[in-house]
Motif scaffolding. Structure first.
Motif, mmCIF file in Angstrom:
data_model
loop_
_atom_site.group_PDB
_atom_site.id
_atom_site.type_symbol
_atom_site.label_atom_id
_atom_site.label_comp_id
_atom_site.label_asym_id
_atom_site.label_seq_id
_atom_site.Cartn_x
_atom_site.Cartn_y
_atom_site.Cartn_z
ATOM 1 N N TYR A 56 0.860 -1.186 0.000
ATOM 2 C CA TYR A 56 0.000 0.000 0.000
ATOM 3 C C TYR A 56 0.889 1.226 0.000
ATOM 4 O O TYR A 56 1.788 1.365 0.831
ATOM 5 N N PHE A 63 -2.634 0.391 -4.361
ATOM 6 C CA PHE A 63 -2.363 -0.971 -3.910
ATOM 7 C C PHE A 63 -1.602 -1.676 -5.018
ATOM 8 O O PHE A 63 -1.943 -1.538 -6.207
ATOM 9 N N VAL A 76 -5.123 -8.926 -2.305
ATOM 10 C CA VAL A 76 -4.820 -8.158 -1.104
ATOM 11 C C VAL A 76 -6.153 -7.853 -0.427
ATOM 12 O O VAL A 76 -7.096 -7.385 -1.060
ATOM 13 N N TRP A 78 -7.827 -5.591 2.311
ATOM 14 C CA TRP A 78 -7.547 -4.338 2.994
ATOM 15 C C TRP A 78 -8.763 -3.921 3.819
ATOM 16 O O TRP A 78 -9.889 -4.331 3.537
ATOM 17 N N LYS A 79 -8.504 -3.143 4.849
ATOM 18 C CA LYS A 79 -9.605 -2.597 5.646
ATOM 19 C C LYS A 79 -9.131 -1.349 6.371
ATOM 20 O O LYS A 79 -7.954 -1.198 6.692
ATOM 21 N N ARG A 86 -13.852 -1.903 3.658
ATOM 22 C CA ARG A 86 -12.959 -3.051 3.535
ATOM 23 C C ARG A 86 -13.084 -3.577 2.105
ATOM 24 O O ARG A 86 -14.093 -3.341 1.444
ATOM 25 N N VAL A 112 -5.084 2.046 7.848
ATOM 26 C CA VAL A 112 -5.429 1.066 6.821
ATOM 27 C C VAL A 112 -4.516 -0.141 7.009
ATOM 28 O O VAL A 112 -3.322 0.005 7.255
ATOM 29 N N ILE A 114 -3.395 -4.110 5.472
ATOM 30 C CA ILE A 114 -3.396 -4.991 4.305
ATOM 31 C C ILE A 114 -2.819 -6.344 4.689
ATOM 32 O O ILE A 114 -2.028 -6.446 5.634
ATOM 33 N N TRP A 137 -1.325 -9.014 9.089
ATOM 34 C CA TRP A 137 -1.756 -7.649 8.806
ATOM 35 C C TRP A 137 -0.590 -6.686 8.960
ATOM 36 O O TRP A 137 0.192 -6.782 9.899
ATOM 37 N N TRP A 139 -0.039 -2.436 8.993
ATOM 38 C CA TRP A 139 -0.837 -1.230 9.162
ATOM 39 C C TRP A 139 -0.043 0.033 8.903
ATOM 40 O O TRP A 139 1.158 0.102 9.186
#
Length: 143
Positions: A56, A63, A76, A78-79, A86, A112, A114, A137, A139
């Motif tokens: 990211y 992305f 990927v 993501w959220k 998300r 965020v 990923i 994850w 971040w």
């Protein structure tokens, strides 16, 4: 109706309402397929796996996905940290090491996360169709 039965009924109704409101607040999974090809930019978040990399880049909300396992599909997940959005971005490179890119428009100043995954089906339309084993994850903050 007895007091005990009224209390039970009120408690049951409150739990049902709580369950409904929680489901209503869950963000819908955004599904995207990368179509562009690029070189990997500098990443604020990088999720590496033996099968590839997810990246990211905060400036522009890009992305990137690199498939190092050969033809197939990688993704990927993501959220945003507040769970307001998300998504799942899929990439089906035809050649090994080709990097896909997807631009999203995310709100600024949000957390965020990923994680990289390998698609287990050709559709790869849900999180249950992606293997995230061995990927954790990563971040950062949106730009």
């Amino acid at each position: 109706m007895t007091l005990t039965r009224m209390t039970f009924t009120a408690a049951t109704a409150a739990l049902l309402m709580l369950g409904t409101s929680t489901q209503a607040n869950a963000a819908t999974l955004e599904l995207d397929t990368m179509s562009g090809v690029s070189s990997m930019a500098s990443c604020q978040a990088l999720s590496s796996h033996p099968a590839g990399d997810a990246c990211y880049h905060a400036y522009g909300d890009y992305f990137y996905l690199r498939d190092q396992s050969g033809p197939g599909k990688v993704a990927v997940h993501w959220k945003l940290g507040d769970d307001s959005r998300r998504g799942l971005i899929r990439w089906g490179a035809t050649d090994q090491f080709v990097i896909g890119v997807m631009n999203k428009n995310l709100p600024e100043g949000k957390q965020v996360g990923i994680r990289f995954g390998v698609c287990m089906t050709s559709a790869c339309d849900s999180l249950s169709e992606v293997n995230f084993e061995g990927s954790s994850w990563r971040w950062t903050t949106t730009g």
